[in-house]
Scaffold this motif. Sequence first.
Motif, short mmCIF file in Angstrom:
data_model
loop_
_atom_site.label_atom_id
_atom_site.label_comp_id
_atom_site.label_asym_id
_atom_site.label_seq_id
_atom_site.Cartn_x
_atom_site.Cartn_y
_atom_site.Cartn_z
N GLU A 89 0.82 -1.21 0.00
CA GLU A 89 0.00 0.00 0.00
C GLU A 89 0.85 1.26 0.00
O GLU A 89 0.54 2.23 -0.69
N ALA A 90 1.95 1.26 0.78
CA ALA A 90 2.81 2.44 0.81
C ALA A 90 3.40 2.71 -0.57
O ALA A 90 3.47 3.86 -1.02
N ARG B 202 2.10 1.83 -3.43
CA ARG B 202 1.02 2.28 -4.31
C ARG B 202 0.71 3.76 -4.08
O ARG B 202 0.46 4.49 -5.03
N ARG B 203 0.74 4.19 -2.80
CA ARG B 203 0.50 5.60 -2.52
C ARG B 203 1.59 6.46 -3.16
O ARG B 203 1.31 7.53 -3.71
N THR B 204 2.84 6.00 -3.08
CA THR B 204 3.94 6.75 -3.70
C THR B 204 3.76 6.82 -5.21
O THR B 204 3.96 7.87 -5.82
N ARG C 216 0.96 6.58 -6.89
CA ARG C 216 -0.16 7.47 -7.21
C ARG C 216 0.26 8.92 -7.09
O ARG C 216 -0.14 9.77 -7.89
N SER C 217 1.06 9.22 -6.04
CA SER C 217 1.52 10.59 -5.85
C SER C 217 2.39 11.05 -7.01
O SER C 217 2.25 12.17 -7.50
N ARG D 106 -4.98 18.41 5.97
CA ARG D 106 -4.52 18.16 4.60
C ARG D 106 -3.87 19.39 3.96
O ARG D 106 -3.43 19.33 2.82
N THR E 121 -0.30 19.01 2.57
CA THR E 121 -0.02 17.89 1.69
C THR E 121 0.07 18.38 0.25
O THR E 121 -0.40 19.47 -0.09
#
Length: 377
Positions: free
Chosen positions: A139-140, A142-144, A146-147, A320, A323
């Motif tokens: 998941e980490a 995938r978040r990277t 996506r970012s 947020r 971010t």
Amino acid sequence: MSVAATSTSPEGRDARGAPVPGRSGPADLDPDQLPDGLVVADEHGRVSCFNAAAERITAVRAADALGRPLEKALPLEDLEGRRWWQLTDPYGGLAIRVRQPERNLLLPGGREVLVSARYIRAEPLGAVRRVVVSLRDTEARRRTERSHAELIATVAHELRSPLTSVKGFTATLLAKWERFTDDQKRLMLETVDADADRVTRLIAELLDISRIDSGRLEVRRQPVDIGAAVSRHIQAYVAAGQPADRFLLRIEQPLPDLWADPDKIDQVLSNLIENAVRHGEGTVTMDVMPCASPREGEATGTSVTVSDEGPGIPEESMNRVFTRFWRGSRRGGTGLGLYIVKGIVEAHGGTITVGRAPGGGAEFRFTLPVGAPAYLA
């Protein structure tokens, strides 16, 4: 490194009473302290260690895994549905193999994990004594990913508009130069100049983000008069047409000597004041005052508060604001400015917060340590 099994007794025996390989005493690393999942199988292929992170990632209790065959306790499949332990055959495969590189595999139920393995042999080409398996949640990553994808899409969108404008005006001027008056040429060239500045700012933001994310943002400390720096920004806005009575600057003296990077502090002030002017309402108030240092070992620091009297930031958005790509309902731009501001402040050893101002608007407050070099201490 010796590996201790989870749920071990003080005598170095696991939950089943079997001796733990490599257990040398309480100074050994506790596998439950590791951030990644750790699974260890002995020379017979039975699990002797199943740490807390492995429990979390696999949803299998350590008590249910310990003592079971590795392929039963950790039934992994590759993305084509083949059983991974049968494919790799760690105990009966090539004697020269010492590891399996990290790859995406599937747990029962289709959950994807990153798995790597190392084969521990008593001697080169000897029998496998232990198989050490590392598990990481995807998941980490995938978040990277996506970012990064969102960053690329945002940059492409933000660059397209000014570059299209620049190309259009320059092509028109080159093709029809004689048809335009001097005033028309000046207007088009001023537009090209402004769009070029916009591209330059965006590239500078991307470089700042790269340095912040990699921890390479350099801070070149010099003496900074923070009160004078805030005053210069106010004067620039007044010179650009903002009414002077829209700004209120309050400086509490005496301020401690501040050592910081003047260019980066200007960048922080520019972003925060611009946000208050563009997206806030009423008076923009700036308070500069001494405060407790955010860094241990220093008694004093300096804080700067920028607030307005506009609608403020919704409570649900407060966490947020700093971010990437955060934009309020009235916000334009890339949404990268406040992310960079936070990175710059933290690179100085400071902190930044957002809240609601007494007048109802947004209130940003950043605090910097004195940052004096050691020879001045």
